[in-house]
Design a protein around this motif. Structure first.
Motif, mmCIF file in Angstrom:
data_model
loop_
_atom_site.group_PDB
_atom_site.id
_atom_site.type_symbol
_atom_site.label_atom_id
_atom_site.label_comp_id
_atom_site.label_asym_id
_atom_site.label_seq_id
_atom_site.Cartn_x
_atom_site.Cartn_y
_atom_site.Cartn_z
ATOM 1 N N LEU A 1 46.076 30.318 33.403
ATOM 2 C CA LEU A 1 47.149 31.306 33.493
ATOM 3 C C LEU A 1 48.295 30.973 32.541
ATOM 4 O O LEU A 1 48.877 31.874 31.905
ATOM 5 N N LEU B 1 48.132 40.088 32.326
ATOM 6 C CA LEU B 1 47.839 39.416 33.596
ATOM 7 C C LEU B 1 46.652 40.048 34.303
ATOM 8 O O LEU B 1 45.832 39.360 34.912
ATOM 9 N N THR C 1 43.503 38.583 33.151
ATOM 10 C CA THR C 1 43.303 37.170 33.493
ATOM 11 C C THR C 1 43.078 36.957 34.982
ATOM 12 O O THR C 1 42.288 36.102 35.391
#
Length: 819
Positions: free
Chosen positions: A248, A258, A261
């Protein structure tokens, strides 16, 4: 007017009134047809088990950590407009729920079948004869005999007898309550002392307790394997959590969205969660329990199977376990001018057929065979044997005269009859001579009317060792388990039986008490060194178990009586033998239906087999989590891309978990030594294998990256990575399931089928693609499968065999101990 008991059936002030109202006969009981009609009318003596609706149990499969993660991935797929990912995630969620539900249904059916076999039995008078029947078949008006060690199977009103009962299951108060003629006994109470006969006044849901199906204790202690797995998973979650955090952070630095991910991070965390373990372990335990039930072992607590794998000492009752429990009267020696008939008749009068006691039955059988009984005799009262009195006693009326008939331990009866020390010593000399041949001597005495008790003679009883006991003891030794014989017999008798069984040093239980008073260490050493104990009282069994546990042993204990319950509960593997009292069964974690040790050997081997399956799961879980998490994160750091999609990782998790559930059915070779949950050395083997596969998988990916230009996009990279992780995982399961070389044994048909099915599905995904997993040339898929198979089943398997052999040697040096 009737009184009202705490159940639903009226209870009259006297049993005579109750018997009349219920249309029952205290002398002959109900007839078979009457009992059947009443059972049809009132229903079985059990409380219908409250069951949750199957739909609710199925819906619960969508609630939990693993399910939440898949559901979150599905929601993220909606947010990212990835319809294919959403469809696959939902399908996997539903398929996993269905498989888990079906397996739990199968396990529940197995447990229910075992529970039916564990139903409490009762001695009931029907058609004028005493019979043993399942407590669930009792009905209102039945005449039931209860004694010390029994659960009260239904609400009763006492016809005769005085009993001390423990009603703590009903009232919460643990002190004993005395119950006598005309008083009520409630289902669920435990008879601690005494015996008596009662008429059934309420059954099933109409009883005060209303819980006859709960009479068998079903404690569910936390299993050692749960603690070990929880510790392993905590470490895996910590390692994967660090890798995810690193991912992250790097993604944030590189400016990756985000939402791109987060799915990968969630799946990586999910890979550390033991999704398949609960189902695999439940199925493995249920199948093991069912197999044991077919072999004569009924499991009341799951911990019994687990602890049987680590048990290294078995304390075995002589009677019924090592011997046939078929006492025979060898001969009778009358004294003081009395005849053999006098001795045998008096001994028979001091016996009670309803109790099914082996000593009582031996005298009753011999009296019947020799025709010395009397149909005119009327038993006024009977006091059963107890450790405190060491005798049985009855008051009998025969031909207008009243007799007090007594039988029991020689010294106790001789002293009660007023013999002097010289006479007692002379009699004990004769008894000791016989005892050296394994013969048990009992004294018989009688008092006519109000006269003094006179010693009539001696009776010589013999309980022969079971023909297979010595062989089975030797087999247990080969399994690394030491057998210690426990018996209440005198030392000479115990030594004679021990010689036949091939056991060594036998010591007296009182000597153990003396040693413990001098020093706890000395007592513990005596308990460890001895091969058996003579002159054992029930409370001594508890002491022996405690001392052996203090020395670090995992102890098995057999028992059958109410006073054995503390030792059975204390031992890691409490085993109620065939014919045990209900209290003993309730305290034990396993119940034998056959006499002898053969069922215990099956229990040990089954426990060790399940241990090996769980160990295979743990080693696989550790090595594969290191492979998957390390592969995704290190490849991301090296390439700047996620080499596998969230969809691919979800597919991997569930495809390989499906295979790992099949491990519950795998063929395994039980260890020849007691197992231990100190599995640190084997965890190191798993870490080494995981790191080696990680290096090999990354090397294969690097080759494909440069040779096949996987970084150019098009989804081939995700498929290449998916197949790499899948085939390494499948071949790893095939290797790790066997501690020796992988070809040393064949996997079970179900496991082999699961492996092949996964391989076929993985190959089809490579050929045809799925969502963002784009098709690969067949040659590339064959290359991946070949490289993974050659490496895992070649050098990796050789390394595994070598490291495992060293680890097992280290484990054998560790004493089994509770964790």
């Amino acid at each position: 007017m009737p009184d009202t008991n705490r159940g639903d059936t009226p209870l009259y002030s006297t049993t005579a009134e109750t018997l009349l109202a219920l249309g029952s006969n205290g002398e002959t009981g109900l007839t078979g047809s009457e009992a059947k009609n009443r059972l049809d009318q009132h229903g079985p003596n059990e409380v219908p088990e409250e069951k949750r609706h199957p739909l609710l149990r199925f819906l619960k499969k969508f609630w939990g950590l693993s399910a939440w993660m898949i559901e979150l991935i599905a929601l993220l797929s909606v947010a990212l407009h990835k319809q294919a990912d959403l469809l696959v995630a939902v399908l996997l969620l539903v398929i996993n729920a269905i498989l888990s539900f079906l397996q739990e249904q199968r396990a529940s059916a197995a447990v229910a079948a075992l529970r039916r076999q564990l139903n409490v039995t009762a001695r009931v008078l029907r058609d004028g004869t005493w019979q043993t029947a399942a407590a669930r078949t009792l009905t209102i008006g039945d005449i039931v005999r209860i004694r010390a060690g029994d659960f009260v199977p239904a609400d009763l009103q006492l016809i005769d007898g005085v009993l001390q009962t423990d009603e703590s299951a009903l009232t919460g108060e643990s002190h004993e309550v005395e119950r006598t003629i005309n008083e009520a006994l409630y289902a669920g109470a435990t008879v601690r002392r005494g015996e008596g006969t009662g008429v059934v006044v309420a059954t099933g849901a109409r009883t005060y307790f209303g819980r006859t199906t709960e009479l068998v204790a079903s404690a569910h202690p936390k299993l050692h394997v749960e603690e070990v797995v929880a510790r392993v998973v905590r470490w895996l979650l910590a390692i994967v959590g660090i890798l995810v955090a690193l991912t992250l952070v790097v993604s944030y630095i590189k400016g990756l969205p985000l939402l791109d991910t987060l799915p990968i991070a969630l799946v990586l965390l999910m890979s550390a969660v033991p999704v398949a373990l609960p189902v695999m372990f439940t199925v493995s335990m249920a199948l093991g329990s069912m197999e044991l039930s077919r072999r004569g072992v009924l499991i009341t607590q799951l911990s019994a199977i687990e602890d049987a794998a680590t048990m290294d000492v078995l304390c075995a009752d002589k009677t019924g376990t090592l011997t046939t429990n078929q006492l025979s009267l060898r001969r009778v020696e009358p004294l003081h001018g009395f005849s053999e008939g006098d001795v045998l008749q008096t001994a028979a009068f001091a016996s009670n057929e309803a109790n099914a006691d082996p000593i009582d039955l031996a005298f009753l059988r011999a009296a019947k065979e020799r025709g010395v009984g009397s149909a005119d005799a009327r038993i006024v009262s009977f006091q059963p044997f107890s450790a405190a009195t060491r005798r049985t006693e009855s008051i009998v009326v025969l031909g207008g005269r009243t007799m007090r008939c007594v039988k029991g331990a020689l010294r106790t009866i001789a002293e009660t009859a007023g013999l002097d020390a010289v006479a007692i010593a002379e009699l004990e000399g004769r008894a000791n001579k016989e005892a050296r041949n394994g013969v048990r001597v009992m004294a018989v005495a009688r008092a006519d009317d109000e006269g003094a008790l006179a010693l009539l003679g001696l009776a010589y009883l013999y309980d022969a060792p079971r023909p297979d006991s010595r062989r089975l003891i030797d087999e247990l030794r080969l399994l690394g388990i030491r057998v210690k014989m426990l018996t209440g017999d005198a030392l000479p008798v115990a030594r004679a039986i021990a010689d036949v069984l091939g056991l060594g040093t036998i010591v007296r239980a009182p000597d153990l008490h003396i040693a413990l008073q001098e020093a706890q260490e000395r007592g513990t050493e005596m308990a460890e060194d001895a091969d058996g104990f003579a002159e054992v009282f029930p409370e001594d069994k508890f002491l022996v178990v405690k001392r052996l546990q203090a020395a670090g042993h995992v102890v098995g204990m057999t028992g059958d009586g109410v006073n054995d319950a503390p030792a059975l509960r204390q031992a890691e593997v409490g085993i109620a033998v065939s014919g045990a009292s209900d209290v003993a069964k309730g305290a034990a974690s396993a119940v034998l239906t056959h006499e002898g040790l053969v069922d215990i050997i099956d229990l040990v081997k089954s426990g060790r087999a399940i241990y090996q399956r769980v160990l295979t799961w743990i080693v696989n879980k550790i090595s594969r989590t290191i492979l998957k998490a390390g592969f995704v994160v290190l490849a991301f750091l090296a390439t700047g891309q996620f080499v596998i999609s969230a969809l691919g990782m979800v597919l991997l998790v569930f495809m390989t978990d499906f295979v790992k559930i099949a491990l519950a059915t795998d063929r395994v070779r039980p260890s020849e030594h007691p197992e231990t949950w100190n599995i640190g050395p084997l965890v190191k083997v798993a870490v080494a294998l995981g790191l080696l596969m990680l290096a090999e998988a990354l090397a294969l990916l690097a080759y494909g990256w440069h040779r096949f230009a996987l970084g150019d996009g098009g989804g081939r990279l995700q498929t290449f990575a998916f197949q790499t992780l899948l085939f390494f995982a499948l071949f790893s399961i095939l290797s790790v399931r066997e501690r020796r070389a992988f070809w040393a044994s064949r996997p079970s048909m179900l496991l082999a089928s699961a492996l092949v099915a996964d391989a076929v599905v993985g190959a089809l995904i490579g050929i045809h693609g799925l969502a963002e997993l784009r098709p690969l040339p067949i040659a590339q898929s064959l290359l991946i499968a070949t490289v993974a198979g050659v490496l895992v089943l070649g050098p990796n398997d050789l390394l595994k065999t070598s490291l495992t052999e060293r680890a097992l040697k280290r484990l054998r040096k560790l004493s089994p101990e509770k964790q």
